[in-house]
Design a protein around this motif. Structure first.
Motif, short mmCIF file in Angstrom:
data_model
loop_
_atom_site.label_atom_id
_atom_site.label_comp_id
_atom_site.label_asym_id
_atom_site.label_seq_id
_atom_site.Cartn_x
_atom_site.Cartn_y
_atom_site.Cartn_z
N MET A 1 0.97 -1.24 0.14
CA MET A 1 -0.03 -0.25 -0.05
C MET A 1 0.81 1.42 0.17
SD MET A 1 -2.69 1.28 2.86
CE MET A 1 -1.25 1.37 4.23
N ASN A 2 1.84 1.27 0.97
CA ASN A 2 2.75 2.48 1.17
C ASN A 2 3.55 2.61 -0.35
OD1 ASN A 2 1.99 3.63 3.38
ND2 ASN A 2 3.45 2.39 4.52
N LEU A 3 3.83 1.64 -0.86
CA LEU A 3 4.81 1.62 -2.08
C LEU A 3 3.80 2.47 -3.19
CD1 LEU A 3 7.38 1.03 -3.62
CD2 LEU A 3 6.49 -1.07 -4.40
N ILE A 4 2.70 2.05 -3.35
CA ILE A 4 1.39 2.55 -4.34
C ILE A 4 1.48 4.11 -3.89
CG2 ILE A 4 -0.68 2.56 -5.02
CD1 ILE A 4 -0.67 -0.47 -4.84
N LEU A 5 1.23 4.50 -2.71
CA LEU A 5 1.04 5.82 -2.30
C LEU A 5 2.22 6.55 -2.61
CD1 LEU A 5 -0.46 5.50 1.28
CD2 LEU A 5 -1.55 6.27 -0.85
N LEU A 6 3.37 6.19 -2.28
CA LEU A 6 4.62 6.87 -2.53
C LEU A 6 4.94 6.98 -4.24
CD1 LEU A 6 7.13 4.99 0.03
CD2 LEU A 6 6.48 7.43 -0.06
N LYS A 7 4.40 5.98 -5.04
CA LYS A 7 4.90 6.19 -6.31
C LYS A 7 3.88 7.20 -7.03
CE LYS A 7 3.81 3.41 -10.54
NZ LYS A 7 3.40 2.11 -11.04
N GLY B 1 3.07 10.01 -5.32
CA GLY B 1 3.50 11.24 -4.69
C GLY B 1 2.95 11.52 -3.32
N TYR B 2 2.35 10.52 -2.84
CA TYR B 2 2.00 10.53 -1.26
C TYR B 2 2.86 10.01 -0.39
CZ TYR B 2 -2.72 11.54 -3.55
OH TYR B 2 -3.87 12.06 -4.12
N PRO B 3 2.55 10.47 1.11
CA PRO B 3 3.40 10.02 1.99
C PRO B 3 3.21 8.75 2.26
CG PRO B 3 1.88 11.69 2.93
CD PRO B 3 1.68 11.68 1.52
N PRO B 4 3.61 7.89 2.90
CA PRO B 4 3.71 6.64 3.55
C PRO B 4 2.34 6.69 4.67
CG PRO B 4 5.61 6.81 4.26
CD PRO B 4 5.29 8.11 3.54
N VAL B 5 1.57 5.73 4.86
CA VAL B 5 0.52 5.65 5.77
C VAL B 5 1.48 5.15 7.23
CG1 VAL B 5 -1.70 4.72 6.62
CG2 VAL B 5 -1.42 6.01 4.52
N ILE B 6 1.40 5.65 8.19
CA ILE B 6 1.85 5.09 9.30
C ILE B 6 0.71 4.77 10.52
CG2 ILE B 6 3.48 5.35 11.24
CD1 ILE B 6 4.75 5.48 8.49
#
Length: 77
Positions: A1-7, A9-14
């Motif tokens: 999920m975080n990889l897709i967000l980063l791809k 331009g979003y920050p990772p969800v923590i």
């Protein structure tokens, strides 16, 4: 999920430790045919991450109140 967000331009969800139980409960929503509640939970965490990102971008202090350094003694223990 975080990889897709980063791809995109979003920050990772923590998921903070204090929200771990809520996260585990949210993982059950799709199993019960209620994916919207899971998406809402993750979306809220993303909003929190974006708000933190904006604060950091302004150069403001983003140290969380739960920062581990605040729980350590000055003598390094």
């Amino acid at each position: 999920m975080n990889l897709i967000l980063l791809k995109f331009g979003y920050p990772p969800v923590i998921i903070e430790t204090s929200k771990k139980e809520d996260y585990l409960n949210a993982l059950q929503y799709p199993d019960n045919q209620d994916i919207d509640k899971f998406v809402e939970f993750i979306a809220q965490r993303l909003i929190e991450a974006l708000e933190l990102w904006l604060i950091a971008d302004k150069g403001e202090n983003i140290t969380a109140s739960t920062d581990i350094d605040k729980y350590c003694k000055n003598d390094g223990s």
